[in-house]
Design a protein around this motif. Structure first.
Motif: not given
Ligand SMILES: *Cc1c(COP(=O)(O)O)cnc(C)c1O
Length: 459
Positions: A113, A137, A253, A256, A258, A285, A306-308, A311
């Motif tokens: 990822h 972010y 997780k 939420d 990172l 992340d 990471s892609d999260r 993006d």
């Protein structure tokens, strides 16, 4: 080609060094009294000093020379690139082949990822970059108040303002008004020191619980990220109990938050997996890295993102006002790419996992029988030997590092680099070390423990 500057007598180098050079992490007064040791060349796992002494490098430089010294492929990759294009930057919508090639290789060898990299020149800069990117972010996510980063005591994340602040080294914080705002620390998962009567597994869960306590104290909606080294390196090769990382992952997780895995030491094969995150099945992340990335041949680091996170950085748009003149320097990138190809194509990471690391750990544990040794820690080609004085530190005896520094000095005198962190002796040899070189290393380490024990009347 003669080079006068490589032929001075040791004393003259020492004189010039004292007169003009401020070393990192050094007591200047103490060094001026005794003069530096001067390393002049190296090959494989061995160093030579200016007096001609041959020294087995049990630390791979500073945890970084993973491929060992003198690898022609890396040297040639750097030289070729310096001839082709010694410098161009990656600002202003421009790049060059080595930066692109290295980015793609990193995406290939890092967890699946993680597919983008931001280049830096060091681990410290990687961690500074991480702080700015994490906060960026959450700004883009419309939650600028999610600002605080939680780290751990006795962590090492570098020496810049943010790196030293993220780190949990009290003596560093005491110099220069650190930590900077928005960084909080919890206790480390150091069972030997802090575990008391708990089993390692019980203690691992308890230590992870300190993160949840801290999150609730700050308010979950104010926390941006948690950062940890999969295995603490500079803090003394502190291997967390098996229960620690799964619980930390769960907590991140749930709230939420990172997760940042600082892979500056654990990355590029050190644990027998490509990354410490592979070893512990973490899904970070962000992943700061450096050291083993180029085997130390040229300075380079970076943050895998990471892609999260990527993006959001892409979709929400706007310029990220951050970067270094030498981010993705062509020669450093070319060397790092070659380093990764050699690690991959020669199956070196796999050999560490299947052959050298098990042998190293077995020989290391044999040293555990020595009367001076209280605990042995290690995974892959990382090892820690906790020494004890007349009482075990486990039972509350705080030693001040005399044993460790004496042992380290004996090592140097006997042709071995083994580092001391207080009274823990630390090993992190090149990944290319052979079994017979491991035998030599352990034999020398044992002899230096004997000499140290004798001095302190503990044999
Ligand atoms: C060495 C280290 C750093 C800092 O890297 P530099 O290249 O010295 O700036 C950061 N994190 C960890 C885990 C390290 O071991």
């Amino acid at each position: 080609m003669t080079d006068r500057t490589h032929n001075r007598p040791t004393a003259e180098w020492q004189r010039l060094d004292t007169a003009h050079h401020l070393h990192p992490f050094t007591d200047y007064k103490a060094l001026a009294k005794k003069g530096s040791r001067i390393i002049t060349r190296a090959d494989g796992v061995y160093l030579w000093d200016s007096e001609g002494n041959k020294i087995l490098d049990g630390m791979a430089g500073l945890w970084c020379v993973n491929l060992g010294y003198g690898r022609k492929e890396l040297i040639e990759a750097g030289c070729r690139q310096l001839e082709q294009l010694p410098f161009y930057n990656n600002f202003f919508q421009t790049t060059h082949p080595p930066a692109v090639e290295l980015s793609a290789l990193l995406a290939e060898v890092t967890p699946k990822h993680l597919n983008h990299v931001f280049f830096t020149n060091s681990g410290s800069e990687a961690n500074d970059t991480m702080v700015r990117m994490v906060r960026r972010y959450w700004d883009l996510m419309g939650k600028p108040w999610r600002h605080t980063i939680i780290s751990r005591k006795n962590a090492y994340h570098g020496s810049t303002m943010a790196g030293a602040s993220l780190g949990g080294m009290a003596p560093m914080h005491a110099q220069g008004g650190l930590p900077i705002p928005g960084i909080e620390h919890i206790e480390q998962p150091y069972w030997y020191m802090l575990g008391g009567g708990l089993s390692p597994d019980e203690f691992g869960r308890k230590a992870a619980g300190w993160l949840e306590d801290k999150i609730n104290q700050i308010g979950p909606d104010n926390v941006a990220a948690f950062i940890g080294e999969p295995i603490q390196g500079a803090g003394g090769v502190i291997v967390p109990p098996e229960t620690y990382w799964p619980e930390i992952s769960r907590i991140c997780k749930q709230y939420d938050i990172l997760l940042v895995a600082d892979e500056v030491i654990c990355g590029f094969g050190r644990t027998g997996e490509w990354f410490g995150s592979d070893y512990y099945a973490l899904e970070p992340d962000l992943m700061p890295m450096a050291k083993g990335m180029s085997s130390g041949y040229l300075p380079i680091g970076g943050v895998m993102v990471s892609d999260r996170v990527v993006d959001v950085l892409i979709d929400k748009g706007g310029e990220f006002f951050h970067g270094f003149t030498y981010s993705g320097h062509p020669a450093a990138a070319a060397v790092a790419a070659e380093n990764i190809r050699v690690l991959r194509d020669e199956g070196i990471v796999d050999r560490v996992k299947k052959e050298t690391a098990p042998y190293f750990q077995k020989r290391l544990r044999e040293i555990g029988d020595h009367p001076l040794v209280d605990e042995i820690r290690g995974i892959g080609l990382l090892g820690g030997i906790e020494l004890m004085g007349d009482k075990s530190r486990r039972r509350g005896f705080e030693n001040d590092g005399d044993l460790g520094s004496r042992c380290r000095d004996y090592c140097f005198e006997n042709g071995l680099v083994m580092r001391a962190v207080l009274d823990s002796m630390i090993l992190s040899p090149p990944l290319v070390i052979t079994k017979s070189e491991i035998d030599e290393l352990m034999e020398k380490a044992g002899r230096c423990l004997d000499l140290t024990a004798r001095d302190f009347g503990l044999s």
